[in-house]
Design an enzyme around this catalytic site. Sequence first.
Site, PDB file in Angstrom:
ATOM      1  CG  ASP A 231      -5.249  -0.212  -0.673  1.00  0.00           C
ATOM      2  OD1 ASP A 231      -6.138  -0.542  -1.490  1.00  0.00           O
ATOM      3  OD2 ASP A 231      -5.377  -0.347   0.546  1.00  0.00           O
TER       4      ASP A 231
ATOM      5  CG  ASP B 213      -1.757  -1.165   1.437  1.00  0.00           C
ATOM      6  OD1 ASP B 213      -1.327  -2.281   1.107  1.00  0.00           O
ATOM      7  OD2 ASP B 213      -2.874  -0.994   1.948  1.00  0.00           O
TER       8      ASP B 213
ATOM      9  CG  ASN C 268      -9.139  -2.418   0.429  1.00  0.00           C
ATOM     10  OD1 ASN C 268      -7.909  -2.334   0.412  1.00  0.00           O
ATOM     11  ND2 ASN C 268      -9.864  -1.859   1.387  1.00  0.00           N
ATOM     12  CG  HIS C 269      -8.482   2.096  -0.069  1.00  0.00           C
ATOM     13  ND1 HIS C 269      -9.113   3.166   0.512  1.00  0.00           N
ATOM     14  CD2 HIS C 269      -8.203   1.229   0.936  1.00  0.00           C
ATOM     15  CE1 HIS C 269      -9.211   2.964   1.821  1.00  0.00           C
ATOM     16  NE2 HIS C 269      -8.660   1.794   2.096  1.00  0.00           N
TER      17      HIS C 269
ATOM     18  CG  HIS D  95      -4.797  -5.001  -1.586  1.00  0.00           C
ATOM     19  ND1 HIS D  95      -3.823  -4.053  -1.355  1.00  0.00           N
ATOM     20  CD2 HIS D  95      -5.800  -4.714  -0.720  1.00  0.00           C
ATOM     21  CE1 HIS D  95      -4.228  -3.231  -0.406  1.00  0.00           C
ATOM     22  NE2 HIS D  95      -5.423  -3.600  -0.002  1.00  0.00           N
TER      23      HIS D  95
ATOM     24  CG  HIS E 111      -6.062  -5.669   2.944  1.00  0.00           C
ATOM     25  ND1 HIS E 111      -6.802  -4.568   2.581  1.00  0.00           N
ATOM     26  CD2 HIS E 111      -6.953  -6.542   3.501  1.00  0.00           C
ATOM     27  CE1 HIS E 111      -8.066  -4.768   2.890  1.00  0.00           C
ATOM     28  NE2 HIS E 111      -8.186  -5.948   3.453  1.00  0.00           N
TER      29      HIS E 111
ATOM     30  CG  HIS F 237      -3.182   4.087   1.592  1.00  0.00           C
ATOM     31  ND1 HIS F 237      -4.486   3.999   1.142  1.00  0.00           N
ATOM     32  CD2 HIS F 237      -2.935   2.935   2.263  1.00  0.00           C
ATOM     33  CE1 HIS F 237      -5.000   2.841   1.530  1.00  0.00           C
ATOM     34  NE2 HIS F 237      -4.082   2.175   2.195  1.00  0.00           N
TER      35      HIS F 237
END
Length: 459
Positions: A166, A137, A198-199, A250, A356, A139
């Site tokens: 992500d 991730d 998932n994002h 992920h 994740h 972000h």
Amino acid sequence: MLSESEPPAAAANLPSATPPPPSSDEDFFSSVSVASTSSTSSPSTPIPSPPQPHPEVPISWPEDGTLTLAWVTNLMLAFDWSSKNLAPTELPSVLPVAVFDRLILTGSKILHKEPNCVHIDSELGLGKDSRVIVVGDVHGQLHDVLFLLRDAGFPSDDRFFVFNGDYVDRGAWGLETFLTLLAWKVFMPNRVFLLRGNHESKYCTSVYGFEKEVLAKYADSGKHVYRKCLGCFEGLPLASIIGDNVYTAHGGIFRSIAVTPAKRAKGKKNRKIVSNPDVTALSLGSMEELLKARRSVLDPPWEGTNLIPGDVLWSDPSMKPGLSPNKERGIGLLWGPDCTEDFLKKLNLKLIIRSHEGPDAREKREGMEGMDQGYTIDHEVQSGKLITVFSAPDYPQFQATKDRYRNKGAYIILEPPNFDIPVYRSFEAVMPRPKVNPYYDFEDCIDSDEELDLASMAT
């Protein structure tokens, strides 16, 4: 060969068939301290960064539609420069909507043609001189991503990258982060692999900031830009297999969707028999099932027949044996070490690398190690290991300073001949970050994605 106790070579020492970026582009990374793979070592003192060169802006699309290394590195330089010198609303003066459209369309076409699980093997050029970098991730922490690319060495003929999703949300530069990596994908489609997190969904981006970020930056064109990003997200593959030995995704592993044939109604000749999925019995899925799953959904379903994408993106490991619904997240699975062993055996693998879970998620998970170093070894079983890697240091960006986790980020290096022995590279966050307001209410949003409002997630 590097070992787990040795830090990897500096980026300049890594072999590359692609020439480095021009010297004028080499100073656009802010200072950062890098930790070695030893958890006991202390980070080095940050060195002040030299003045940045000015990028070529506004960015224009190449006349022949072919991206070059100079184009991609200028894009990186432009995003870094604009984040420090321009208001977010001025991003269109750096990357016009027309250029965004060309980049997102070109990248989407490449991604949508890839299978649900991409195989990175000798047919793609993986060989005795190759390295594979696996990233967790990020972000929207643009400056840490730029550092990571420089530290690991840019993608090249012998340096592959697998990003575990992500790219957006929570951080303030999700759009720039995703477009940077998408540009690398377009430039080197067989060396850079972008998996879905998932994002990369409509629900998460509407809650955790990405939608508002895009609308703020592109104003009247914001809805158009956001919609195009969602369409691109739908095309992101779900998983990868590296060198026939390593599975990355992920969230993690996935269930089998058992089907039982429905009975033919009496007196109805030639009536089509419809299979009924049995979603109550949980067992591990197969590669064939993964490849057949329908990934082109804005929000992976948590119920119905298309559960595999939700499993791959939302599942978490556990120290408790068995396979069970992930009740805390409301979607996906929890799986124990026995399932890791069974999955590795079933697919003839030696290593699972997933992401994740950052430090916020791990502090709430009984029996699971924290994420202070940017990675954890969650399961060690007879057939191999399960590793979680998280590549966003000092996370989350907008948490109050006293509440931030001050974790390191990490990436994993896989080397020949079998690419199944991980080398860990931990690193500190690039500081100071440019001052910017958050795009979501970080005080009210649950940082570990728990207790989702599933009713609002469209299938």
